[in-house]
Design a protein around this motif. Structure first.
Motif, PDB file in Angstrom:
ATOM      1  N   ILE A  79       0.843  -1.200   0.000  1.00 58.71           N
ATOM      2  CA  ILE A  79       0.000   0.000   0.000  1.00 58.71           C
ATOM      3  C   ILE A  79       0.877   1.248   0.000  1.00 58.71           C
ATOM      4  O   ILE A  79       0.605   2.219  -0.729  1.00 58.71           O
ATOM      5  CB  ILE A  79      -0.954  -0.009   1.224  1.00 58.71           C
ATOM      6  N   TRP A  82       2.029   1.577  -3.489  1.00 56.47           N
ATOM      7  CA  TRP A  82       0.953   1.855  -4.428  1.00 56.47           C
ATOM      8  C   TRP A  82       0.435   3.280  -4.300  1.00 56.47           C
ATOM      9  O   TRP A  82       0.148   3.937  -5.298  1.00 56.47           O
ATOM     10  CB  TRP A  82      -0.189   0.852  -4.214  1.00 56.47           C
ATOM     11  N   VAL A  83       0.340   3.767  -3.069  1.00 58.37           N
ATOM     12  CA  VAL A  83      -0.236   5.097  -2.852  1.00 58.37           C
ATOM     13  C   VAL A  83       0.820   6.182  -2.966  1.00 58.37           C
ATOM     14  O   VAL A  83       0.625   7.168  -3.677  1.00 58.37           O
ATOM     15  CB  VAL A  83      -0.921   5.166  -1.473  1.00 58.37           C
ATOM     16  N   TRP A  84       1.944   5.999  -2.280  1.00 57.67           N
ATOM     17  CA  TRP A  84       2.930   7.093  -2.239  1.00 57.67           C
ATOM     18  C   TRP A  84       4.135   6.850  -3.144  1.00 57.67           C
ATOM     19  O   TRP A  84       5.035   7.661  -3.178  1.00 57.67           O
ATOM     20  CB  TRP A  84       3.381   7.319  -0.796  1.00 57.67           C
ATOM     21  N   ARG A  85       4.158   5.682  -3.809  1.00 59.48           N
ATOM     22  CA  ARG A  85       5.266   5.346  -4.709  1.00 59.48           C
ATOM     23  C   ARG A  85       6.623   5.429  -4.010  1.00 59.48           C
ATOM     24  O   ARG A  85       7.584   5.983  -4.564  1.00 59.48           O
ATOM     25  CB  ARG A  85       5.257   6.259  -5.940  1.00 59.48           C
TER      26      ARG A  85
END
Lengths: 245, 143
Positions: A79, A82-85
């Protein structure tokens, strides 16, 4: 806390923090392992119905618990990526998958070795065993996906998506012994029921802590190895290594 | 949090929500196939599976285990409502004893009872030092 987190997600910060943690984790691991093994294999009394054969639980239970919790941790890395790379989260995901696969394999193996004399069979397709096998395949799938894709960002995206999707298996494993009737027994960790005598429980807790330290230790080693091989030319890295950080 | 972060997080939440409900429905629909065994009550309710190879699970009824010649063993399996007599020839697992959970594979016929081809024992998830168990037994005898 936020400051520490911000430091952790930079290459240099992660490298140095992992370096700082490694000796402490190693020390704690050796301590817990010594206590757990001596207490579990020598001092703890024999079981009333299994004799000495129950002692395999000092490996089986921690490895099974770690197999599941590493997956949850891995999904959190996923996560984060995926969200903050955050690139290092994807690295941690990949390292965790390898350790988790090992833990799952260990849990299945020790379970089979114990199951043959105690249950009368080393394998049965009940909900607990099957969902645990699926967990092993999920780990192996993540490893395979990582090795088969050509490019770093593709690897990271694909594996983190699979890790997030697969997390649904974890509650199924946990509740499988409650939802369906299975050959595998329910959890012994019920604080009201007092299922495990205290003299047998303490070594189990020590072993559990040892396994957690082992995971974190391998993760730290893995992160440092990745940073050292990938970014070998960085000036700060050369400096850090020379400073012994 | 920036908008595109929130959007990605929402995306993950949505994936998980859809997956959880899909998985939930699938597992609910398959619940009878996922169960490893029928209990004696369930078995007696289903005449259509008499004579078929199935698995039945329950507890070994106390004082029902009889060891006969040539490794023949008979015992009753109960779920505290219904009881089914089981015959078996072979080696029993270590954990097999009266009061213990078992899963037997075989066929059920009304006249002969359950003919087991395989007997598996369940563990009760209890761990106790043997000297404690001995003490408990003695205490029971005294009272």
């Amino acid at each position: 806390m936020i400051k520490l987190f911000k430091k952790m997600i930079t290459l240099q910060g992660a490298f140095e923090i992992c370096g700082q943690w490694i000796p402490w984790l190693a020390l704690f691991l050796v301590m817990c392992l010594a206590v757990g093994l001596v207490d579990g294999l020598v001092l703890a009394p024999a079981d009333y119905q299994q004799g000495n054969a129950y002692r395999i639980m000092y490996v089986h239970v921690p490895s099974a618990m770690l197999a599941m919790s590493i997956y949850v941790v891995m999904a959190l890395w996923a996560i984060m990526y995926w969200v903050w790379r955050i690139k290092l989260a994807a690295v941690a995901l990949n390292i965790s998958a390898r350790i988790g696969a090992g833990m799952t394999f260990l849990a299945l193996m020790t379970g089979a070795i114990w199951g043959k004399p105690m249950w009368g069979t080393w394998w049965v397709w009940d909900a607990r065993l099957t969902s645990m096998l699926i967990l092993l395949f999920l780990y192996l799938g993540i490893i395979a996906l990582h090795s088969s894709l050509p490019e770093q960002s593709m690897k990271a995206k694909a594996t983190s998506l699979l890790a997030i999707v697969g997390v649904i298996n974890i509650p199924i494993i946990h509740y499988s012994v409650k939802w369906w009737n299975t050959l595998h027994q329910g959890s012994s960790f019920d604080f009201n029921a007092n299922n495990i005598a205290a003299s047998m429980l303490y070594p189990l807790i020590a072993m559990l802590l040892a396994f957690v330290c082992y995971y974190l230790l391998l993760l730290c080693f893995g992160m440092r190895r990745y940073i050292m091989t990938r970014h070998a030319d960085n000036q700060w890295l050369k400096q850090s290594v020379m400073d012994g950080k | 949090m920036k908008a595109h972060f929130r959007q990605r997080l929402l995306y993950i939440g949505l994936i998980l929500l859809v997956l959880t409900s899909a998985m939930g429905f699938a597992l609910y629909a398959l619940r009878q196939n996922i169960n490893l065994f029928f209990t004696p009550t369930e078995l007696l309710d289903k005449p259509q599976i008499y004579g078929h190879r199935i698995q039945m699970g329950g507890y070994v009824a106390t004082n029902s285990v009889k060891y006969l010649k040539n490794h023949n063993i008979t015992f009753d399996v109960t779920d505290r409502h219904k009881t089914i007599p089981v015959t078996y020839q072979g080696v029993l697992p270590n954990l097999f004893r009266a009061g213990q959970g078992v899963v037997v594979t075989g066929t059920y016929q009304k006249q002969q009872g359950f003919k087991a081809l395989e007997v598996l024992a369940k563990h009760d998830a209890k761990y106790m030092p043997s000297w404690v168990a001995k003490k408990l037994k003695e205490k029971k005898h005294d009272t």
